[in-house]
Structures are given as structure tokens and as C-alpha cells.
Scaffold this motif. Sequence first.
Motif, PDB file in Angstrom:
ATOM      1  N   ALA A   4      85.830  12.450  81.699  1.00 34.89           N
ATOM      2  CA  ALA A   4      85.057  12.142  80.493  1.00 34.89           C
ATOM      3  C   ALA A   4      83.803  11.324  80.782  1.00 34.89           C
ATOM      4  N   ARG A   5      83.646  10.856  82.000  1.00 35.22           N
ATOM      5  CA  ARG A   5      82.542   9.937  82.286  1.00 35.22           C
ATOM      6  C   ARG A   5      81.183  10.628  82.136  1.00 35.22           C
ATOM      7  N   LEU A   6      80.985  11.742  82.811  1.00 26.83           N
ATOM      8  CA  LEU A   6      79.715  12.457  82.696  1.00 26.83           C
ATOM      9  C   LEU A   6      79.548  13.069  81.310  1.00 26.83           C
ATOM     10  N   ALA A   7      80.651  13.509  80.712  1.00 25.81           N
ATOM     11  CA  ALA A   7      80.575  14.096  79.368  1.00 25.81           C
ATOM     12  C   ALA A   7      80.035  13.103  78.357  1.00 25.81           C
ATOM     13  N   ALA A   8      80.440  11.858  78.483  1.00 27.89           N
ATOM     14  CA  ALA A   8      79.956  10.827  77.560  1.00 27.89           C
ATOM     15  C   ALA A   8      78.448  10.634  77.688  1.00 27.89           C
ATOM     16  N   GLN A   9      77.936  10.771  78.907  1.00 27.71           N
ATOM     17  CA  GLN A   9      76.497  10.620  79.101  1.00 27.71           C
ATOM     18  C   GLN A   9      75.723  11.784  78.494  1.00 27.71           C
ATOM     19  N   VAL A  10      76.314  12.959  78.470  1.00 25.50           N
ATOM     20  CA  VAL A  10      75.663  14.112  77.837  1.00 25.50           C
ATOM     21  C   VAL A  10      75.516  13.880  76.342  1.00 25.50           C
ATOM     22  N   ILE A  11      76.574  13.438  75.698  1.00 24.75           N
ATOM     23  CA  ILE A  11      76.548  13.227  74.252  1.00 24.75           C
ATOM     24  C   ILE A  11      75.492  12.209  73.859  1.00 24.75           C
ATOM     25  N   SER A  12      75.382  11.128  74.618  1.00 25.48           N
ATOM     26  CA  SER A  12      74.372  10.115  74.289  1.00 25.48           C
ATOM     27  C   SER A  12      72.980  10.539  74.746  1.00 25.48           C
ATOM     28  N   GLY A  13      72.891  11.235  75.864  1.00 20.42           N
ATOM     29  CA  GLY A  13      71.596  11.603  76.410  1.00 20.42           C
ATOM     30  C   GLY A  13      70.911  12.747  75.693  1.00 20.42           C
ATOM     31  N   ILE A  14      71.673  13.592  75.008  1.00 14.80           N
ATOM     32  CA  ILE A  14      71.073  14.739  74.322  1.00 14.80           C
ATOM     33  C   ILE A  14      70.214  14.280  73.148  1.00 14.80           C
ATOM     34  N   GLY A  15      70.350  13.023  72.752  1.00 14.66           N
ATOM     35  CA  GLY A  15      69.587  12.514  71.614  1.00 14.66           C
ATOM     36  C   GLY A  15      68.088  12.589  71.818  1.00 14.66           C
ATOM     37  N   PHE A  16      67.608  12.395  73.048  1.00 17.97           N
ATOM     38  CA  PHE A  16      66.159  12.407  73.271  1.00 17.97           C
ATOM     39  C   PHE A  16      65.590  13.794  73.018  1.00 17.97           C
ATOM     40  N   LEU A  17      66.372  14.835  73.329  1.00 17.72           N
ATOM     41  CA  LEU A  17      65.903  16.195  73.100  1.00 17.72           C
ATOM     42  C   LEU A  17      65.888  16.504  71.605  1.00 17.72           C
ATOM     43  N   GLY A  18      66.930  16.065  70.901  1.00 16.31           N
ATOM     44  CA  GLY A  18      66.980  16.281  69.456  1.00 16.31           C
ATOM     45  C   GLY A  18      65.876  15.532  68.734  1.00 16.31           C
ATOM     46  N   ALA A  19      65.575  14.316  69.201  1.00 15.22           N
ATOM     47  CA  ALA A  19      64.524  13.523  68.560  1.00 15.22           C
ATOM     48  C   ALA A  19      63.164  14.196  68.680  1.00 15.22           C
ATOM     49  N   GLY A  20      62.975  14.956  69.751  1.00 17.00           N
ATOM     50  CA  GLY A  20      61.702  15.638  69.937  1.00 17.00           C
ATOM     51  C   GLY A  20      61.470  16.773  68.968  1.00 17.00           C
ATOM     52  N   THR A  21      62.521  17.239  68.286  1.00 20.90           N
ATOM     53  CA  THR A  21      62.377  18.339  67.327  1.00 20.90           C
ATOM     54  C   THR A  21      62.149  17.837  65.908  1.00 20.90           C
ATOM     55  N   ILE A  22      62.256  16.513  65.684  1.00 14.93           N
ATOM     56  CA  ILE A  22      62.097  15.951  64.347  1.00 14.93           C
ATOM     57  C   ILE A  22      60.633  15.584  64.135  1.00 14.93           C
ATOM     58  N   LEU A  23      60.031  16.146  63.112  1.00 18.76           N
ATOM     59  CA  LEU A  23      58.621  15.916  62.821  1.00 18.76           C
ATOM     60  C   LEU A  23      58.470  15.393  61.399  1.00 18.76           C
ATOM     61  N   ARG A  24      57.466  14.544  61.215  1.00 19.85           N
ATOM     62  CA  ARG A  24      57.145  14.057  59.875  1.00 19.85           C
ATOM     63  C   ARG A  24      55.666  14.250  59.630  1.00 19.85           C
ATOM     64  N   THR A  25      55.359  14.972  58.562  1.00 19.57           N
ATOM     65  CA  THR A  25      53.976  15.210  58.159  1.00 19.57           C
ATOM     66  C   THR A  25      53.847  14.868  56.677  1.00 19.57           C
ATOM     67  N   GLY A  26      53.241  13.727  56.371  1.00 15.77           N
ATOM     68  CA  GLY A  26      53.156  13.303  54.974  1.00 15.77           C
ATOM     69  C   GLY A  26      54.548  13.028  54.430  1.00 15.77           C
ATOM     70  N   LEU A  27      54.876  13.726  53.338  1.00 19.65           N
ATOM     71  CA  LEU A  27      56.197  13.575  52.751  1.00 19.65           C
ATOM     72  C   LEU A  27      57.214  14.514  53.375  1.00 19.65           C
ATOM     73  N   THR A  28      56.788  15.334  54.302  1.00 21.92           N
ATOM     74  CA  THR A  28      57.640  16.373  54.849  1.00 21.92           C
ATOM     75  C   THR A  28      58.316  15.897  56.135  1.00 21.92           C
TER      76      THR A  28
END
Length: 241
Positions: free
Chosen positions: A79-103
Motif C-alpha cells: 500500500a505504500r506506493l499506492a498511497a502516493q498515487v492517490i495523493s500525487g494525482i491531485g496535481f494533474l486533476g488541479a491542472g484541468t480546473i479552470l475559472r473564467t469570470g463566474l465560470t
Amino acid sequence: MGVTLNPEVWRIDNLELTVRLILAIVLGGLVGLERELGGHSAGFRTHILVCLGSAAIMLLSMYGFSEYAAEPNVRIDPARLAAQVISGIGFLGAGTILRTGLTISGLTTAASLWVVAAVGLSVGAGFYYGASISAFLVVISLFFLNKVEKIFSRAKKDRSITFILQRRINSLQQIVTSMNESGIKIYKITIENEEAADPSVEPLIIRMNVKLKKTKAFDEALIKLAGIEGVLRLETAGDAL
């Protein structure tokens, strides 16, 4: 009484390893296909790579150090490396979130990447049923529940409309009347003054926050509003699905 360790538990044959990686590609691709068809930033290939990478890391964590399993001072933790995947995947997901004005867009895609990482870890661990049913439910949610969400969210759509008006022409009453007829409910109005290069125009900025009752007729309503006498320009922004 000592515990007998079985090093074979930490070994896997090449055929089983290949099956797990291919299954990760298939399940990740199913989720990514929906995102690709929707034109989202993280689509078919991205989801495949995340799922495949997660499965490969899980396989590495479980079987990559099998030659050291028999050593008395070595403790293997899958489970050691698996735990790092779950926490580390956040940076990739954050890159897909965009905010434009109210959107704000990309939240669903970020969530799908996180789930696909979990699916890949499950496949890598040999948890086939859990991985398959999870991927199936994700696809069902993205394809079908998205349609249901649109139906229930139509009455909750918020928009911001900015009007640039000629001060000397009383256009505000016509605008309000036209918006009411189009099913657009005004809940906030902000009026700003602006100095004009041409004193005869004297533009006036009016910002309105509105809620839509009839989203399908919104484009037609904007065209009608833009045609009102005294409206020099209008801009709109709002929430995206």
C-alpha cells in the motif's frame, strides 16, 4: 512458534501481469472516452495513461521487490506506493480546473482522473471485480447522470450580463421588460458611470446578476436585448456544465 513466509506470494507471471495492464487500458479508456466526446481537456489518452500508470505502480509495489521478500529484515508494504498515487494525482486533476469570470469548469474531469487512478490501482492489485464495477459505474454516471443533472440544474443557472448604454436614451425599462418576458429573473443590479471620449454618447455601465428559467431561449433573449435602442454593447458570463 514462528510464522513461515511464502515468497511466492510476492511473485507474478508475465501473462498475469500483461492481463492486468491491458485491463487497466480498457477500463481507463472507457472513462476517458466520455471525456473525449465531451471535448474536455483530459480525454481518452490522458485517462488511459493515468489508469495504466496507476496499475503499473501497484504492480511494482506488490511484485517489484519479490527478490527481497525472503530477507528477514525486509518488510514489503503493497500500500505504500499506492498511497502516493492517490495523493500525487491531485496535481494533474488541479491542472484541468479552470475559472473564467463566474465560470468554473473541469471539476468533473479532475474527479474522473482521481477515480481512474483508483481503478488502475485496483487492477494492479488483482481486484478485478472492484475495478470493473467501479469503471462501469463511473461511465454510467458521466453519460447518463450528466443528462439528469442538466435537467435539474436548468432553473439554477446563474448569469452575469453587462450592458453598455447611452445615458440619454431610457433603455433600462425596456431591458427589464424584455428580460421578464424571456424568463430571466434579475436579483442584483449594479450601475456604474464611465467617462466617454464623445460627450454626446455618455455611456452607462449596468451589470445584472440573473437566474434563468428558460435556458434554451437565452441566446434568443440576448439577441433581442442587443437590439434595444440605446444598447451599445452587452457581455455575458455564467456557470458551465
